[in-house]
Write an enzyme that holds these catalytic residues in place. Structure first.
Site, short mmCIF file in Angstrom:
data_model
loop_
_atom_site.label_atom_id
_atom_site.label_comp_id
_atom_site.label_asym_id
_atom_site.label_seq_id
_atom_site.Cartn_x
_atom_site.Cartn_y
_atom_site.Cartn_z
N GLU A 88 0.81 -1.21 0.00
CA GLU A 88 0.00 0.00 0.00
C GLU A 88 0.85 1.27 0.00
O GLU A 88 0.56 2.21 -0.69
CB GLU A 88 -0.90 0.02 1.25
CG GLU A 88 -2.15 -0.77 1.11
CD GLU A 88 -3.08 -0.19 0.06
OE1 GLU A 88 -3.80 0.76 0.39
OE2 GLU A 88 -3.07 -0.67 -1.10
N ASP A 89 1.90 1.25 0.82
CA ASP A 89 2.60 2.50 1.11
C ASP A 89 3.95 2.65 0.42
O ASP A 89 4.56 3.70 0.49
CB ASP A 89 2.82 2.63 2.63
CG ASP A 89 1.49 2.72 3.36
OD1 ASP A 89 0.48 2.99 2.70
OD2 ASP A 89 1.48 2.54 4.59
#
Ligand code: MN
Length: 717
Positions: A88-89
């Site tokens: 996600e990051d």
């Protein structure tokens, strides 16, 4: 969750070393070093990222892994926990995780990342249940939920760093969604901590008052607790039991709800002392209970045997409340170590690391075992069975959960399509749907829906249900509405056709249809056993009664009853009669062809070309045959089948298709016969749409202009 631009952090955190030391107590050396690799990989992926609190970002996945380590989960789960935010990051792909740490770990990380994408809005209580179900349904592997719950737990522990309104939103979501899931899965410690933390941010003042009061009371209670604890231990020893006895602290949130729900004062609740007794096996539990009853009198109506009848999430224990010294109520829980393990870790207890168990990949097996263990311990408690039913739905999703454009959730059976969705929203929407948008993109109505899809239905006021929908709708509601609609349609159309057929028959008997009186109709309807005139007409349209026969009965006897039939007018075919008139698939008549009509029982009027071989076979039964002719100005398109033989050359299909389009015809379907003419020629079978014979001739002319085209034939059977 983080801010950028703070100093770099590449050194291993002390907490990491602490975790790996802890894990060494139950994991193999190589598993621990695998997790150390995962940690270092995650740390470098998150380098330069910081949490709101200012800590390096890696502290978060590390804390999540620690929570799961306390539940003694397997290596894959812990690795996935360390990596749960990298997709996600950061720019790490699923493939890269898969290469480095294996497919199972990558699947787990992917599963957690997908759950993160669900954005929860505030919603009504009824919706909360659907969200919970969806969440569970979307995660095929329960370990994804376990990681998600640990992730949420750590975020709740560090919620202080967030802005107040964000705190409240996350706390509400935790209370409504995540805490109940933890409870369902039997993760008691996580459940209670999530509840208490949510309570703290949802009702900060009440939380503070209760926390202070409990703290103050604890000091006063210590002496009493020690005294009771010693007495209990002594009595169990006398009874010959080897028992572990501990005092229990009460959850702030459960104190709060008891005060609200049972209208008790704080001191009334806090004056209840809680103890837990762990003994080696089930018989010992009942012996311990007896021993305690001989020590303190039980309070009537409080005994609960969750060993004989386990709670829905698998929880087992004996519960009772006794009158302690000075009339203080004492709550006791008695259980075995195995029951304790399930009480603490619930579903997670099935992923406990076992060095002998090589096959930890077999997730469905594991999940199945958990369900099985529940089944085995279940009595006929309806509550438990109901839960199990839910759990099955959740973990082996037989349902999909989709959103309306307004963000409402609908639960549909698996393999439901956009048409099912349309009918689930409203019958009118189902009846008038023409297209769908799924996640903002145009999609055919037959598209199968997946959990999380946002579905929008495009309707048109003139649209009608299509019989073809019956091939792919999954819900009973859609099916029955489509059927009902088609039946009504067919009935009306058949009645109209029946009237035309009858009028033609009457005219051929030289009777003016207008002269038939209502009384004559009533008599005929009664005699033929039909419910109404329309019913009778529809039956004629469907071929259940022969128009010629009915016409003779309606015509005044003597005047024309013996007159020859068939010399009168013909039935005009317009192609717009709907289901009452069908065009035979054998010869596919088009306007311009000379045609005959055949009344087929229960199907209505079927139109053939006059030279159709299939029709010729049945010509003997003359009563069923009708004279029909095409009407004028027919605008409908008709299907026609042609066979085109072409020299086998590159791009010839494209040229043929272009010629057809140029002549203004649509191709419904094309199939190639291979190898006809030993590879020099190819035969293409086209299903085309044309207006009439003239139009077909245009198409053929256009095709003949292509040099490769050797032969064109219209197919008539
Ligand atoms: Mn996270």
């Amino acid at each position: 969750m983080r801010a950028r631009g703070l100093p770099d952090s590449s050194a291993t955190l002390p907490e990491a070393n602490f975790l790996f030391r802890e894990l060494s107590s139950y994991l193999k050396r190589e598993d621990v070093s695998e997790l150390e690799n995962a940690y270092l990989f995650s740390q470098s992926a998150h380098s330069g990222q910081f949490r709101k609190s200012g800590e390096p970002y890696i502290s978060h996945p590390l804390a999540v892994a620690s929570i799961l380590g306390k539940l003694r989960l397997d290596t894959q789960t812990l690795a996935a926990a360390l990596l749960h935010d990298v997709m996600e990051d950061t720019h790490v792909s699923k493939a890269e995780i898969s290469n480095r740490f294996g497919k199972s770990v990558a699947d787990l990380v992917d599963g957690v990342s997908k759950l993160d994408k669900i954005e929860f809005q505030t919603h009504a209580d009824a919706q909360a249940e659907n969200f919970r179900k969806m969440l569970l349904a979307m995660a095929r592997d329960v370990r994804v939920i376990l990681i998600k719950l640990a992730d949420r737990l750590h975020n709740m522990r560090t919620l202080e760093a967030m802005r107040p309104e964000k705190r409240r939103r996350i706390a509400r979501e935790t209370m409504e969604i995540y805490a109940p899931i933890a409870n369902r899965l039997g993760l008691n410690n996580i459940y209670h901590e999530l509840q208490d933390l949510s309570f703290r941010y949802l009702f900060p003042t009440r939380y503070r008052v209760l926390a202070n009061a409990t703290k103050a009371a604890r000091g006063n209670r210590r002496e009493m607790v020690t005294k009771i604890l010693d007495t209990i231990k002594q009595r169990l020893k006398v009874a010959g039991l080897d028992a572990e006895v501990t005092g229990r602290e009460k959850q702030l949130y459960s104190i709060y709800t008891k005060m609200v729900e049972k209208h008790l004062t704080f001191s009334e609740i806090l004056d209840i002392y809680g103890f837990r007794v762990i003994v080696k096996d089930v018989p010992s539990c009942y012996i311990a209970l007896g021993a305690l009853h001989s020590l303190y009198n039980p309070i009537p109506g409080k005994f609960k045997d969750y060993i004989a009848i386990p709670k829905g999430n698998g929880y087992q224990s004996l519960h009772n409340t006794l009158w302690g010294p000075y009339g203080t109520p004492i709550e006791v829980q008695i259980r075995t170590p195995e029951m304790h393990r399930i009480a603490e870790a619930g579903v997670a207890s099935h992923w406990l690391y076992k060095s002998t168990d090589a096959d930890l990949n077999d997730l469905h097996m594991k999940t199945h075992q958990w369900l099985q263990s529940l089944l085995e311990t279940l009595s006929d408690s309806t509550d438990s069975l109901e839960f199990l039913e839910h759990l099955k739905v959740d973990l082996f999703p037989g349902e999909v959960y989709v959103f309306t454009p307004q963000g409402k959730i609908l639960a549909l059976p698996k393999e439901s399509t956009a048409v099912d969705f349309a009918y689930a929203v409203h019958t009118d929407i189902g009846d008038c749907c023409v297209a769908a948008k799924i996640n903002g993109e145009n999609a055919p109505l037959r598209t199968m829906l997946r959990s999380g899809d946002r579905v929008e239905i495009v309707t048109a006021s003139h649209a009608k249900p299509n019989p073809a929908w019956l091939n792919y709708v999954g819900t009973g509601k859609a099916r029955s509405h489509i059927r009902r609609f088609l039946k009504t349609m067919q009935y009306e159309e058949s009645a109209k056709l029946g009237e035309r057929l009858l009028n033609q028959a009457l005219i051929s008997l030289k009777v003016d249809p207008e002269t038939i009186s209502a009384a004559q109709w009533e008599k005929l309807t009664r005699e033929s056993g039909a419910k109404s005139k329309t019913d009778l007409l529809a039956d004629m349209g469907l071929g259940k009664h022969l128009p010629a026969v009915i016409a003779r009965r309606l015509a005044v006897p003597g005047e024309s009853a013996s007159g020859p039939s068939g010399t009168g007018g013909v039935i005009t075919i317009l192609g717009t009669e709907g289901m009452a008139v069908q065009f035979a698939k054998c010869c596919r008549p088009i306007p311009g062809d000379s045609i005959v009509g055949f009344i087929k029982k229960d199907q209505g009027l079927v139109i053939h070309t006059h030279d159709c071989p299939a029709a010729l076979k049945n010509r003997g039964n003359s009563e069923n045959w009708l004279d029909v002719a095409w009407g004028k100005d027919i605008s409908k398109q008709f299907e026609v089948s042609i066979k085109v033989m072409v020299a086998d050359q590159r791009g010839v299909l494209a040229r043929v298709a272009a010629a057809i389009a140029e002549a203004g015809s649509n191709i419904d379907n094309v199939a190639m016969d291979e190898d006809e003419g030993k590879g020099t020629y190819t035969t293409m079978n086209f299903m085309l749409q044309v207006r009439n014979r003239h139009h077909l001739a245009q198409v053929m002319r256009s095709l003949r202009r292509i040099p490769e085209v050797a032969k064109i034939t219209r197919m008539k059977s």
